[in-house]
Design a protein around this motif. Structure first.
Motif, mmCIF file in Angstrom:
data_model
loop_
_atom_site.group_PDB
_atom_site.id
_atom_site.type_symbol
_atom_site.label_atom_id
_atom_site.label_comp_id
_atom_site.label_asym_id
_atom_site.label_seq_id
_atom_site.Cartn_x
_atom_site.Cartn_y
_atom_site.Cartn_z
ATOM 1 N N ARG A 1 0.829 -1.200 0.000
ATOM 2 C CA ARG A 1 0.000 0.000 0.000
ATOM 3 C C ARG A 1 0.865 1.252 0.000
ATOM 4 N N ALA A 2 2.043 1.165 0.603
ATOM 5 C CA ALA A 2 2.884 2.373 0.672
ATOM 6 C C ALA A 2 4.323 1.982 0.387
ATOM 7 N N PRO A 3 4.644 1.754 -0.877
ATOM 8 C CA PRO A 3 5.979 1.259 -1.229
ATOM 9 C C PRO A 3 7.113 2.156 -0.778
ATOM 10 N N GLY A 4 6.916 3.422 -0.656
ATOM 11 C CA GLY A 4 8.030 4.306 -0.316
ATOM 12 C C GLY A 4 8.153 4.622 1.141
ATOM 13 N N ASP A 5 7.388 3.963 1.966
ATOM 14 C CA ASP A 5 7.400 4.261 3.404
ATOM 15 C C ASP A 5 8.711 3.737 4.005
ATOM 16 N N ALA A 6 9.568 4.699 4.434
ATOM 17 C CA ALA A 6 10.880 4.321 4.993
ATOM 18 C C ALA A 6 10.726 3.556 6.293
ATOM 19 N N GLY A 7 9.730 3.913 7.069
ATOM 20 C CA GLY A 7 9.540 3.205 8.331
ATOM 21 C C GLY A 7 9.179 1.749 8.132
#
Length: 624
Positions: free
Chosen positions: A107-113
């Motif tokens: 859902r959020a491929p760029g989420d660093a966390g």
């Protein structure tokens, strides 16, 4: 790197689990992230199964469980994932950390966390896999867990360095387990330490090179060592102690870093078995030698003993010596003095066992006083010892024979006279009433004097009586036997060598001797005196090297041979030379009245077999 393994059935006593890759999975993991990820996953996705003999289901490639996250449920899913990670619930179901993080990342491929949390999950996963690998030595089934973790890691992050490193470690462990399996198979097939890489020891060492702390491999080495020790024991049980020593040496090389206590205990058991077997064969050989017909059996025991005994073993040496003695002496020993029991009570004459050997019989050319009757010289060998009377037969011994033999009448009694010494004239004269119980002058003889006034036939009759009384063969000596016993190893003209005899060595004609009336010998040994005129009691003077008394002096003695003018065509084996019906027999050995020439070792005399006089007696020999 490729991750290919073979089926690994465990063959040790414990349940050892082996895994294998029986092929590659043609499909991509179920939850990849594009073509590159799928391609990498294909390269590392074999279908791994546990061994069929462990009855464990295959380890299938891992596919992330489907996770449905509503738009308003993202935060809640994130919290559930963090909690699962914290609790160690990593991949088993849709509520585990990794499936949740994968769904959130979708859902959020760029989420660093999320990326950081997923990395932490993979790190925890690899850590758990390493823990499983570390526990395999104690819990073999941990290998399955390690493979499950490998499937998860390969599916989630196939190119991540920690995953690739873990998969390499897993591959090493698989190859170690494969080597163990092959080693166990070789061990079960008996291929322990032969040449080539397929032997059990080679495989176990291969496993240890891959996994230095591999308990399974070390157990395999111990089992191989035990198998080699057992082969050593089996070889020993088959009396092949050379092979047993070889097997033990091979066993000692299996674990050189270990104490050799096990090997030494096995060696001690084998040595004890060997010593017991050697001792048993020695005892059986000795027991066989105690029987008259046991010589061949004893030799068989010795042959078997020599096959198994260490070189120079005392039991083998002893039995060989006993057999050698029995070959030449029967149940006796050289130098042994014995008497035989007689049927009518008492014992026979003392006999001495003289050694077997060889000598040159007769007088060499140029020997002073010799005649052609003592030639040609000839070499005689006796392969068997002989028992010879320690002394001449005594008056008392011959009287016992006459008293026991009611139908025997000695020659002198039948004829009515014998030849005795006359002190007045110094000559031997015919005298009536003289017989075996008379001394050299014709007077009653003391019991311990040598019997004289006996013919060759009288002597033969006494020997036959001894044979009947004892059950052993008694007879007169042959000429060869007599001269061999007289010389007792010497080769000079006299038993003592040359010149006058040593003082106390016998009753000879010595220049220092004198008769009761003061007569002296005209032809005597210079400087010698024996304090006797006429026969002395038997055994008074020193024995020769064979333990025999009075062989060269005291009285001359009848032997078994008929007279022949020389030794041409004489028997070469030392037997008596007998012609049926011969009238003349041979007399050997000097007497109390013999000249020095007649005291020589080779001297011989032809005498009519019915002759009786004061100078001739006899002794007997006994076959052994």
């Amino acid at each position: 790197m490729p991750f290919v393994r073979c089926c690994l059935p465990g063959l040790l006593a414990i349940a050892l689990l082996g895994l294998s890759a029986c092929g590659r999975d043609a499909s991509s993991p179920g939850d990849g992230e594009g073509g590159d990820t799928a391609s990498a996953a294909k390269a590392h996705a074999p279908v791994v199964t546990v061994s069929a003999d462990q009855a464990v289901s295959p380890v299938e490639p891992w596919k992330a469980p489907e996770v449905d996250i509503a738009d308003d449920g993202v935060e809640e899913a994130r919290e559930k994932a963090d909690a699962a990670l914290a609790s160690g619930d990593l991949y088993h179901d849709a509520g585990s950390a990794i499936p949740l993080y994968l769904a959130l990342r979708a859902r959020a491929p760029g989420d660093a966390g999320l990326a950081k949390a997923l990395d932490a999950s993979i790190k925890a996963l690899v850590g758990r896999g390493d823990a499983a690998l570390a526990a395999i030595d104690d819990e073999p089934l941990k290998l399955r867990e390690a493979h499950e973790i490998g499937m998860v890691a390969r599916s989630v992050a196939p190119e991540a360095p920690p995953v690739l490193a873990y998969l390499d470690r897993l591959d090493v462990m698989d190859r170690a387990q494969q080597a163990n399996r092959l080693g166990e198979t070789a061990l079960a097939d008996g291929r322990i330490d032969g040449e080539g890489a397929d032997a059990a020891l080679a495989k176990f060492h291969e496993a240890l090179e891959l996994h230095p702390d591999d308990v399974r491999a070390r157990q395999g080495l111990a089992a191989a060592e035990s198998a080699l020790i057992r082969r050593a024991e089996q070889a020993a049980e088959s009396n092949d102690y050379a092979a047993a020593a070889d097997w033990l040496a091979r066993a000692a090389r299996v674990r050189p870093e270990q104490e050799l206590g096990t090997i030494e205990h096995a060696r001690g058991r084998i040595d004890a078995l060997r010593a017991a077997r050697v001792g048993d064969l020695r005892d059986r050989g000795v027991a066989a030698l105690s029987r008259e017909d046991g010589l061949d059996e004893a030799r068989e025991h010795l042959a078997e003993l020599l096959l198994i005994a260490p070189r120079g073993d005392p039991a083998a040496v002893e039995l060989r010596e006993r057999i050698e003695l029995a070959t030449h002496y029967g149940l006796f020993r050289p130098g042994q003095v014995f008497t035989d029991a007689m049927k009518n009570g008492g014992r026979g004459p003392q006999m001495v066992v003289i050694p077997h050997g060889a000598f040159t019989m007769g007088a060499p050319e140029g020997e002073a006083g010799a005649s052609d009757a003592e030639r040609p010289t000839r070499n005689i060998r006796f392969e068997r010892g002989l028992a010879v009377g320690r002394t001449e037969v005594s008056v008392a011994e011959f009287r016992r024979f006459m008293e026991a033999s009611v139908h025997f009448e000695p020659r002198a009694a039948r004829r009515g006279y014998s030849t005795a010494y006359d002190e007045r004239s110094g000559n031997l004269v015919r005298r009536s009433g003289v017989g075996p119980q008379s001394d050299y002058t014709g007077q009653p003889a003391d019991d311990d004097l040598p019997v004289i006034h006996v013919s060759a036939s009288d002597a033969d009759a006494y020997a036959r009586w001894l044979t009947e009384q004892t059950g052993h063969t008694y007879r007169l000596a042959s000429e060869a036997e007599f001269e061999y016993a007289l010389r007792a190893g010497s080769s000079g003209p006299y038993p003592w060598g040359a010149g006058s005899p040593p003082q106390g060595s016998g009753n000879y004609t010595g220049a220092g001797d004198a008769s009761p009336s003061g007569r002296r010998w005209r032809n005597a040994f210079k400087g010698y005196a024996d304090q006797a005129w006429g026969p002395a009691p038997v055994g008074r003077y020193a024995a020769n090297a064979f333990g025999l008394h009075d062989m060269a002096g005291n009285v001359s003695e009848w032997v078994a041979d008929c007279w022949h003018d020389n030794y041409r065509r004489a028997p070469r084996d030392g037997h008596a030379w007998v012609n049926p019906g011969c009238r003349n027999r041979v007399v050997r050995g000097g007497a109390w009245a013999s000249s020095p020439e007649q005291t020589r070792s080779a001297w011989r005399l032809s005498v009519q077999k019915d002759t009786t006089n004061a100078r001739v007696g006899f002794r007997v020999v006994r076959e052994i």
